[in-house]
Write a protein that holds these residues in place. Structure first.
Motif, PDB file in Angstrom:
ATOM      1  N   THR A  77     -47.976   7.443  56.507  1.00 51.06           N
ATOM      2  CA  THR A  77     -48.488   8.704  55.966  1.00 51.06           C
ATOM      3  C   THR A  77     -47.606   9.190  54.819  1.00 51.06           C
ATOM      4  OG1 THR A  77     -49.341   9.288  58.157  1.00 51.06           O
ATOM      5  CG2 THR A  77     -49.186  11.060  56.538  1.00 51.06           C
ATOM      6  N   LEU A  91     -52.556  15.272  54.174  1.00 53.32           N
ATOM      7  CA  LEU A  91     -51.465  14.371  54.541  1.00 53.32           C
ATOM      8  C   LEU A  91     -50.235  15.139  55.030  1.00 53.32           C
ATOM      9  CD1 LEU A  91     -51.842  11.879  51.563  1.00 53.32           C
ATOM     10  CD2 LEU A  91     -52.224  11.339  53.971  1.00 53.32           C
ATOM     11  N   ALA A 117     -57.581  13.062  56.618  1.00 51.04           N
ATOM     12  CA  ALA A 117     -56.750  12.410  55.602  1.00 51.04           C
ATOM     13  C   ALA A 117     -57.485  11.215  54.988  1.00 51.04           C
ATOM     14  CB  ALA A 117     -55.430  11.963  56.224  1.00 51.04           C
ATOM     15  N   GLU A 128     -55.953  16.119  49.176  1.00 46.10           N
ATOM     16  CA  GLU A 128     -55.268  14.976  49.760  1.00 46.10           C
ATOM     17  C   GLU A 128     -53.874  15.368  50.249  1.00 46.10           C
ATOM     18  OE1 GLU A 128     -56.152  10.999  47.498  1.00 46.10           O
ATOM     19  OE2 GLU A 128     -56.044  12.607  46.014  1.00 46.10           O
TER      20      GLU A 128
END
Length: 424
Positions: free
Chosen positions: A347, A416, A398, A412
């Motif tokens: 991630t 995240l 995500a 985004e």
């Protein structure tokens, strides 16, 4: 499918450097070790890509380099060496599989398109090989050009077999055990038709392609958790078992030389009965049409593709009662730290790529998160289904934001960072 004939040497091009035959005799041992190599190739690639966290593209690059290295060694050998030959088969099995996986998972190419493209490419390779050498028999791999055509063909057959096998699973939704039966049955039919009088070169290459989905399905069946009707060996356990079996078989063949072709190019191929060959070819067409009908029927039945993620686990209470702080505490206390660290690393990498403006890299990296999360679904949801469902929803957000056709960097980044917070 054991062959004892040897091809003519009259098709040898003028000036070509003749070697001893560089491939093994096609005996039962050939097919056994071919399936073993295919299975370990599938499971070992998954282990490196997912379990060790290398990622799909880096794994493909690594195996491409390895393939070029072992192929150079194989091409430089003057004769068939069992250990070197089968090492090349293992590596090319992994490499061809990874190329198809990149098209499917990274570039989003539909499997039917991959199957069509690789089929056309295989036909083109065969056509050029035949026009140049006037033979497609593996019993005539006695020159460098023929060996080059042979390994190019093998690479394409692995890519094609992967696409065809995955497409079959996508159409049918069959489980890992059931999926073994179709390629196994087709190989048995091809072997019977070869015995009856089918063209041996055609029968060989059809069976060779079919061993790829068979070996992959066997590997998936062994590695899949028992809760999903597999045998639960895992990718690492499956790789160890089959590597041991390959090693034992290669040692046996090296000692006994049971698969060494003694004579090359000394006699003409004895032609089959033309009538039997035509009947066998007609039977192959009928079997192909019947297989197409079976797949069409299975596709029409209500099912979920075996390649899909599968429904989220059902939790008695759901995840609506959780807040982010509680979910983060549950992740830390209930989920294995090694897995959580892996999720956080992927991630974080994806977030860094988004901030750098590397959207293609971010989309590629987040696929690794999707794969790792799906592989841990059974064990994680069993430990804390409510928290698993909560995190699964954040991962979906995500994935959606990064894979959007017109991604918004702010959206985004928010998705995240929220996921990172939950992961601790």
């Amino acid at each position: 499918m054991t062959t004892t004939y040897t091809p003519t040497n009259r098709a040898l091009r003028p000036g070509a450097r003749e070697l001893l035959n560089k491939v093994p005799e096609v005996t039962l041992w050939f097919w056994v070790i071919k399936i073993l190599c295919t299975t370990v190739g599938e499971s070992f690639a998954d282990y490196i890509n997912v379990n060790l966290g290398f990622g799909l593209v880096p794994t493909a690059i690594m195996f491409t380099v390895a393939f070029l290295a072992v192929l150079a060694a194989q091409m430089s050998a003057r004769r068939y060496v069992p250990a070197l030959y089968w090492l090349t088969v293992v590596v090319v099995s992994v490499t061809g599989t990874l190329y198809t996986d990149i098209l499917t998972d990274q570039l989003g190419v539909p499997l039917w398109i991959s199957t069509t493209v690789f089929s056309a490419l295989l036909i083109a390779v065969f056509a050029v090989w035949w026009l140049r050498e006037r033979t497609l028999s593996i019993h005539s791999i006695t020159t460098t050009p023929r060996e080059s055509f042979y390994w190019l063909t093998v690479l394409v057959t692995f890519a094609l077999g992967t696409a065809t096998g995955d497409w079959t699973l996508e159409l049918t939704g069959w489980g890992p055990g059931t999926s073994v039966l179709l390629p196994l049955s087709l190989i048995a039919i091809v072997a019977a038709l070869w015995k009856y009088g089918a063209n041996p070169v055609l029968a060989f290459w059809i069976a060779y392609i079919l061993t790829r989905p068979l070996g992959a399905n066997i590997g998936d069946w062994l590695a899949t958790p028992t809760s999903e009707k597999g045998l639960g060996l895992g990718t690492f356990g499956t790789s160890l078992v089959f590597l041991g079996a390959i090693l034992a078989t290669v040692v046996y063949l090296s000692v006994t030389k049971a698969d060494v072709i003694e004579r090359v190019g000394s006699t003409e191929d004895e032609p089959n009965d033309p009538t039997r060959e035509r009947i066998a070819l007609g039977a192959m067409v009928v079997v192909a049409l019947a297989t197409f009908g079976l797949l069409s029927w299975a596709n029409a039945q209500p099912h979920q593709s075996a390649l899909d993620e599968g429904p989220a686990p059902s939790c008695s209470g759901g995840s609506g009662s959780l807040d982010e702080q509680t979910a983060a505490a549950n992740v830390t206390s209930n989920f294995p730290s090694a897995q959580v660290t892996d999720f956080k690393t992927i991630t974080g990498d994806t977030l860094a790529l988004v901030k750098k403006g590397d959207q293609a890299g971010a989309q590629a990296r987040i696929t690794d998160l999707e794969t790792a999360w799906d592989n841990g679904q059974d064990s994680l949801s069993a430990k804390d289904c409510t928290t698993w469902t909560y995190v699964d929803g954040q991962i979906d957000q995500a994935l959606t934001s990064v894979r959007a056709s017109h991604p918004n960097p702010q959206t985004e980044t928010g998705a995240l960072q929220k996921l990172l917070t939950t992961l601790g």
